[in-house]
Design an enzyme around this catalytic site. Structure first.
Site, PDB file in Angstrom:
ATOM      1  N   GLU A  29       0.826  -1.219   0.000  1.00 14.61           N
ATOM      2  CA  GLU A  29       0.000   0.000   0.000  1.00 14.61           C
ATOM      3  C   GLU A  29       0.856   1.264   0.000  1.00 14.61           C
ATOM      4  OE1 GLU A  29      -0.814   2.072   3.126  1.00 14.61           O
ATOM      5  OE2 GLU A  29      -0.754   0.543   4.704  1.00 14.61           O
ATOM      6  N   LYS A 168      -2.990  -1.582  14.524  1.00 16.03           N
ATOM      7  CA  LYS A 168      -2.076  -0.571  15.073  1.00 16.03           C
ATOM      8  C   LYS A 168      -2.336  -0.358  16.566  1.00 16.03           C
ATOM      9  CE  LYS A 168      -2.423   2.459  11.586  1.00 16.03           C
ATOM     10  NZ  LYS A 168      -2.511   1.751  10.307  1.00 16.03           N
TER      11      LYS A 168
HETATM   12  N1  PSU Z   1       0.521   0.720   8.593  1.00 19.14           N
HETATM   13  C1  PSU Z   1       1.520   1.548   8.985  1.00 19.14           C
HETATM   14  N2  PSU Z   1       1.332   2.891   8.801  1.00 19.14           N
HETATM   15  C2  PSU Z   1       0.206   3.402   8.222  1.00 19.14           C
HETATM   16  C3  PSU Z   1      -0.843   2.506   7.804  1.00 19.14           C
HETATM   17  C4  PSU Z   1      -0.620   1.169   8.014  1.00 19.14           C
HETATM   18  O1  PSU Z   1       2.531   1.106   9.518  1.00 19.14           O
HETATM   19  O2  PSU Z   1       0.091   4.629   8.086  1.00 19.14           O
HETATM   20  C5  PSU Z   1      -2.099   3.078   7.152  1.00 19.14           C
HETATM   21  C6  PSU Z   1      -2.847   2.041   6.299  1.00 19.14           C
HETATM   22  O3  PSU Z   1      -3.009   2.587   4.999  1.00 19.14           O
HETATM   23  C7  PSU Z   1      -4.187   1.875   6.983  1.00 19.14           C
HETATM   24  C8  PSU Z   1      -4.384   3.255   7.540  1.00 19.14           C
HETATM   25  O4  PSU Z   1      -5.203   1.468   6.107  1.00 19.14           O
HETATM   26  O5  PSU Z   1      -3.107   3.533   8.092  1.00 19.14           O
HETATM   27  C9  PSU Z   1      -5.506   3.296   8.578  1.00 19.14           C
HETATM   28  O6  PSU Z   1      -6.079   4.572   8.572  1.00 19.14           O
HETATM   29  P1  PSU Z   1      -7.531   4.837   9.245  1.00 19.14           P
HETATM   30  O7  PSU Z   1      -7.330   4.463  10.691  1.00 19.14           O
HETATM   31  O8  PSU Z   1      -7.802   6.308   9.034  1.00 19.14           O
HETATM   32  O9  PSU Z   1      -8.500   3.958   8.530  1.00 19.14           O
END
Ligand code: PSU
Ligand code: MN
Length: 317
Positions: A29, A168
């Protein structure tokens, strides 16, 4: 008027050839490049992840939106453009914002949900990221957060093996697991009983399923896909031990960052990148070391998984 995501794909020739030949491909991604990490760490991680996929014997395909197309397989110049773009100039495209990102033109980075949509349309089955999004933490005195990443719903509806280091750590991880269970998404820890904790090796809770090694994980993925349930499967790999934060350090930094975000009124798509950047400051860069290493490690594992899936399919024929 009707169409499909497939009409919008621009698949790079090496990736297209690998897919046509039934060879292993791993999607990567781009939101972690544009929003998750700062330059030059982001560019180094993007190219190291591609190299790790190749070292495992698979072809990498980093996904992003460019000028109305979903690009599957970015070249070096495109990775650099994303990594060095001025803050705020690159849109963060998830399922709900994918149409807007495509209509707007220019660059947009794809989150886990948007990358799954594009990669699935291209015929890719394995995808590596850092950590998936999930249920954010509740504000003090409030009920559970309704800020739930579109990553979770995408896992429910798109059959793809997603390799991460756990949800996360900034999230409400137990509630994230509950939602994944409700949505019918298997969550598998590789090599340990505990759910990996993103910055830390453990999230402090057991994973719903565990596979002793990558070969066992590949067999589980193949069975899940063979059932045709339509959902994805989440594979969680612990961050490499030499750069892991302790559970205590990770918890303290995450608690502090969430309190700061609440005080500053940060919310919406901005929240996750803001928290990651704040934790980098609080841990004096140690979180960035683990975040970058776990992303590259996940890419390596995803490469091996893609190779094992292709080998397993050949055996079953
Ligand atoms: N993994 C990481 N750093 C990131 C992400 C994933 O180590 O920044 C990103 C991914 O693209 C994931 C997003 O889909 O963070 C999640 O964002 P949100 O919580 O706004 O859906
Ligand atoms: Mn959100």
């Amino acid at each position: 008027m009707s169409g499909s995501v497939a009409d919008r794909l621009l698949i790079e020739p090496e990736v297209a050839a690998a897919l046509a030949g039934g060879r292993p491909v791993v999607a990567l991604e781009s939101t972690l490049i544009s929003h998750g990490l700062a330059y030059p760490d982001n560019l180094r991680v993007a190219s190291d992840s591609e190299a790790a996929v190749r070292a495992s014997g698979a072809v990498p395909a980093t996904v992003a939106v460019h000028d109305g197309r979903l690009v599957i397989g970015l070249d070096r110049a495109s990775l650099e453009a994303l990594a060095t773009a001025e803050r705020g100039s690159v849109m963060k495209a998830a399922r709900p914002s994918l149409g807007a990102a495509i209509a707007r033109g220019g660059w947009a980075a794809t989150t886990v949900s948007a990358t799954m949509i594009a990669a699935h349309a291209a015929g890719i089955r394995v995808f590596a990221t850092g950590g998936i999004g999930g249920v954010h933490r509740a504000h003090a005195g409030a009920g559970p957060s309704m800020d739930i990443s579109s990553d979770l719903d995408e896992l429910a509806r798109t059959p793809m093996a997603v390799v991460c280091a756990g949800p996360k750590a900034i999230l409400d991880v137990p509630n994230t697991l509950e939602v994944l269970e409700t949505l019918g998404v298997p969550v598998v820890a590789i090599g340990q009983a505990d759910l990996p904790g993103f910055y830390a090796r453990s999230a402090g809770i057991l994973a719903p399923h565990t596979a002793p090694d990558e070969a066992a994980a590949a067999a589980l993925v193949a069975t899940h896909f063979d059932l045709g349930l339509g959902s994805g499967i989440l594979l969680c790999v612990p961050v490499p031990a030499d750069v892991a934060l302790t559970e205590a350090e990770a918890r303290a930094a995450v608690d502090q960052a969430n309190a700061d975000a609440e005080a500053d009124g940060i919310h919406g798509p901005e929240l996750t990148p803001w928290l990651l950047a704040r934790i980098a400051v609080i841990t004096e860069g140690r979180s960035v070391r683990s975040n970058t290493a776990l992303i590259v490690n996940n890419a390596r594992v995803a490469g091996r998984l893609a190779v094992a899936l292709v080998a397993g399919a050949a055996e079953r024929r």
